[in-house]
Design a protein around this motif. Structure first.
Motif, PDB file in Angstrom:
ATOM      1  N   ARG A  51      41.692  24.080  -6.286  1.00  0.00           N
ATOM      2  CA  ARG A  51      40.931  23.369  -7.316  1.00  0.00           C
ATOM      3  C   ARG A  51      41.333  21.901  -7.435  1.00  0.00           C
ATOM      4  N   PHE A  52      42.619  21.613  -7.334  1.00  0.00           N
ATOM      5  CA  PHE A  52      43.089  20.256  -7.606  1.00  0.00           C
ATOM      6  C   PHE A  52      43.628  19.525  -6.378  1.00  0.00           C
ATOM      7  N   GLY A  53      43.904  20.252  -5.301  1.00  0.00           N
ATOM      8  CA  GLY A  53      44.536  19.634  -4.140  1.00  0.00           C
ATOM      9  C   GLY A  53      43.557  19.081  -3.122  1.00  0.00           C
ATOM     10  N   ARG A  54      44.131  18.616  -1.993  1.00  0.00           N
ATOM     11  CA  ARG A  54      43.320  18.010  -0.925  1.00  0.00           C
ATOM     12  C   ARG A  54      43.457  18.778   0.395  1.00  0.00           C
ATOM     13  N   LEU A  55      43.885  20.027   0.329  1.00  0.00           N
ATOM     14  CA  LEU A  55      44.049  20.813   1.546  1.00  0.00           C
ATOM     15  C   LEU A  55      42.769  21.578   1.872  1.00  0.00           C
ATOM     16  N   ASP A  56      42.514  21.721   3.157  1.00  0.00           N
ATOM     17  CA  ASP A  56      41.379  22.534   3.572  1.00  0.00           C
ATOM     18  C   ASP A  56      41.788  24.002   3.585  1.00  0.00           C
ATOM     19  N   ALA A  57      40.881  24.867   3.976  1.00  0.00           N
ATOM     20  CA  ALA A  57      41.155  26.307   3.956  1.00  0.00           C
ATOM     21  C   ALA A  57      42.314  26.675   4.875  1.00  0.00           C
ATOM     22  N   ASP A  58      42.359  26.055   6.039  1.00  0.00           N
ATOM     23  CA  ASP A  58      43.434  26.372   6.988  1.00  0.00           C
ATOM     24  C   ASP A  58      44.786  25.931   6.425  1.00  0.00           C
ATOM     25  N   GLY A  59      44.831  24.756   5.817  1.00  0.00           N
ATOM     26  CA  GLY A  59      46.082  24.287   5.232  1.00  0.00           C
ATOM     27  C   GLY A  59      46.548  25.169   4.097  1.00  0.00           C
ATOM     28  N   ARG A  60      45.615  25.641   3.272  1.00  0.00           N
ATOM     29  CA  ARG A  60      45.987  26.518   2.172  1.00  0.00           C
ATOM     30  C   ARG A  60      46.518  27.851   2.687  1.00  0.00           C
ATOM     31  N   GLU A  61      45.922  28.376   3.741  1.00  0.00           N
ATOM     32  CA  GLU A  61      46.392  29.650   4.303  1.00  0.00           C
ATOM     33  C   GLU A  61      47.797  29.509   4.875  1.00  0.00           C
ATOM     34  N   ARG A  62      48.054  28.422   5.592  1.00  0.00           N
ATOM     35  CA  ARG A  62      49.393  28.204   6.149  1.00  0.00           C
ATOM     36  C   ARG A  62      50.434  28.033   5.048  1.00  0.00           C
ATOM     37  N   PHE A  63      50.074  27.301   4.019  1.00  0.00           N
ATOM     38  CA  PHE A  63      51.021  27.095   2.911  1.00  0.00           C
ATOM     39  C   PHE A  63      51.277  28.402   2.170  1.00  0.00           C
ATOM     40  N   ALA A  64      50.242  29.202   1.917  1.00  0.00           N
ATOM     41  CA  ALA A  64      50.415  30.464   1.204  1.00  0.00           C
ATOM     42  C   ALA A  64      51.307  31.430   1.992  1.00  0.00           C
ATOM     43  N   ALA A  65      51.120  31.480   3.292  1.00  0.00           N
ATOM     44  CA  ALA A  65      51.957  32.365   4.117  1.00  0.00           C
ATOM     45  C   ALA A  65      53.413  31.903   4.103  1.00  0.00           C
ATOM     46  N   ALA A  66      53.618  30.591   4.205  1.00  0.00           N
ATOM     47  CA  ALA A  66      54.988  30.072   4.196  1.00  0.00           C
ATOM     48  C   ALA A  66      55.643  30.304   2.832  1.00  0.00           C
ATOM     49  N   LEU A  67      54.917  30.106   1.743  1.00  0.00           N
ATOM     50  CA  LEU A  67      55.487  30.306   0.411  1.00  0.00           C
ATOM     51  C   LEU A  67      55.829  31.775   0.173  1.00  0.00           C
ATOM     52  N   THR A  68      54.999  32.679   0.660  1.00  0.00           N
ATOM     53  CA  THR A  68      55.295  34.114   0.520  1.00  0.00           C
ATOM     54  C   THR A  68      56.601  34.469   1.201  1.00  0.00           C
ATOM     55  N   ALA A  69      56.791  33.955   2.406  1.00  0.00           N
ATOM     56  CA  ALA A  69      58.018  34.255   3.150  1.00  0.00           C
ATOM     57  C   ALA A  69      59.240  33.668   2.438  1.00  0.00           C
ATOM     58  N   VAL A  70      59.113  32.459   1.899  1.00  0.00           N
ATOM     59  CA  VAL A  70      60.241  31.815   1.210  1.00  0.00           C
ATOM     60  C   VAL A  70      60.613  32.598  -0.051  1.00  0.00           C
ATOM     61  N   LEU A  71      59.634  33.034  -0.819  1.00  0.00           N
ATOM     62  CA  LEU A  71      59.928  33.760  -2.052  1.00  0.00           C
ATOM     63  C   LEU A  71      60.521  35.146  -1.771  1.00  0.00           C
ATOM     64  N   LEU A  72      60.029  35.820  -0.752  1.00  0.00           N
ATOM     65  CA  LEU A  72      60.602  37.125  -0.398  1.00  0.00           C
ATOM     66  C   LEU A  72      62.073  36.979  -0.025  1.00  0.00           C
ATOM     67  N   GLN A  73      62.399  35.925   0.683  1.00  0.00           N
ATOM     68  CA  GLN A  73      63.783  35.685   1.083  1.00  0.00           C
ATOM     69  C   GLN A  73      64.657  35.308  -0.117  1.00  0.00           C
ATOM     70  N   SER A  74      64.099  34.559  -1.038  1.00  0.00           N
ATOM     71  CA  SER A  74      64.886  34.068  -2.177  1.00  0.00           C
ATOM     72  C   SER A  74      65.091  35.135  -3.244  1.00  0.00           C
ATOM     73  N   TYR A  75      64.128  36.036  -3.421  1.00  0.00           N
ATOM     74  CA  TYR A  75      64.181  36.979  -4.535  1.00  0.00           C
ATOM     75  C   TYR A  75      64.823  38.320  -4.185  1.00  0.00           C
ATOM     76  N   LYS A  76      65.132  38.568  -2.948  1.00  0.00           N
ATOM     77  CA  LYS A  76      65.566  39.908  -2.554  1.00  0.00           C
ATOM     78  C   LYS A  76      66.880  40.322  -3.229  1.00  0.00           C
ATOM     79  N   ASN A  77      67.736  39.372  -3.567  1.00  0.00           N
ATOM     80  CA  ASN A  77      68.998  39.703  -4.230  1.00  0.00           C
ATOM     81  C   ASN A  77      68.947  39.451  -5.747  1.00  0.00           C
ATOM     82  N   HIS A  78      67.749  39.130  -6.244  1.00  0.00           N
ATOM     83  CA  HIS A  78      67.614  38.827  -7.677  1.00  0.00           C
ATOM     84  C   HIS A  78      66.408  39.556  -8.284  1.00  0.00           C
ATOM     85  N   TRP A  79      66.246  40.803  -7.864  1.00  0.00           N
ATOM     86  CA  TRP A  79      65.109  41.583  -8.356  1.00  0.00           C
ATOM     87  C   TRP A  79      65.637  42.845  -9.006  1.00  0.00           C
ATOM     88  N   HIS A  80      65.373  42.998 -10.314  1.00  0.00           N
ATOM     89  CA  HIS A  80      65.931  44.116 -11.069  1.00  0.00           C
ATOM     90  C   HIS A  80      64.815  44.736 -11.909  1.00  0.00           C
TER      91      HIS A  80
END
Length: 244
Positions: free
Chosen positions: A19-48
């Motif tokens: 809605r507010f950014g300047r990324l195309d569909a391909d850029g949004r897909e790449r960013f979403a995949a990368a963010l998912t991987a980063v959060l899975l790695q960061s939260y695995k030891n902090h999920w209760h």
């Protein structure tokens, strides 16, 4: 567990970028995949799941004036070869990813609201998409109200500064000093219209034979005019010793 909450958070961020950014569909897909991987790695030891509030600080994506870019978002941008500014995210955003719930807050002084609850409502479900879209719309309203509040505060600060400056200038104005000596020739009352010329009458009394009588119709009596030609010497400054 955990994957559904992270997917909901990433989907919400991707909607904001769309809605507010300047990324195309391909850029949004790449960013979403990368963010998912980063959060899975960061939260695995902090999920209760039994204590959802435990470790909440580790599961928080935050952007503000002190921290312009959250480290997780920065890492996702680097992995997806995306510029953070192209995401178009607000300058103040807080996103909590907790077991069973994803919450968001726009602005440091706003009230947090629920993006979605994870349970029977899964990604791809129509209800899930509707809730996320409503959260995006609400977030947009929160941003607008926060910007208006900041503008009003700036206007109030500017008005108060102007009023303080005006009061300071008024206090700096000095009053005109007055002369307290009643015998001074520089009194303003001596220069006003109709000021009494008493020294002329006293001199006439001292030399009556030198002046014609005021009763004579052929001779007009002298009358002092109000023509100020400069500082004069009055009876208190008479220094001519040749006169008797």
């Amino acid at each position: 567990m955990m994957k559904e909450e992270i997917a909901a958070a990433v989907f919400f961020v991707a909607r904001l970028v769309k809605r507010f950014g300047r990324l195309d569909a391909d850029g949004r897909e790449r960013f979403a995949a990368a963010l998912t991987a980063v959060l899975l790695q960061s939260y695995k030891n902090h999920w209760h799941p039994n204590a959802p509030s435990r470790g909440q600080a580790y599961r928080c994506l935050r952007i503000n004036h002190t921290l312009p870019c959250d480290p997780a978002l920065q890492t996702a941008c680097e992995r997806s070869h995306v510029t953070f500014q192209d995401l178009g995210l607000p300058v103040e955003l807080t996103l909590w990813v907790d077991p069973g719930r994803v919450s968001c807050r726009y602005g440091e002084h706003s009230t947090p609201f629920c993006v979605t609850t994870v349970g029977g409502c899964r990604r791809g479900n129509e209800e899930f998409s509707r809730r996320v879209q409503e959260a995006v719309e609400r977030a947009s309203l929160e941003v607008a109200s926060e910007s208006s509040l900041e503008e009003e505060e700036e206007e109030e600060d500017t008005s108060s500064q102007s009023a303080s400056s005006l009061r300071s200038n008024r206090n700096d104005v000095k009053s005109i000093p007055t002369v307290s000596n009643p015998n001074s020739v520089y009194r303003f009352s001596e220069f006003s219209a109709g000021a009494p010329q008493t020294w002329l009458r006293e001199k006439w009394k001292s030399f009556p034979e030198s002046f014609p009588s005021s009763s004579s119709s052929s001779v007009r009596s002298y009358r002092a005019s109000f023509t100020f030609s400069g500082p004069r010497v009055d009876k208190y400054h008479w220094n001519n010793k040749s006169r008797s």
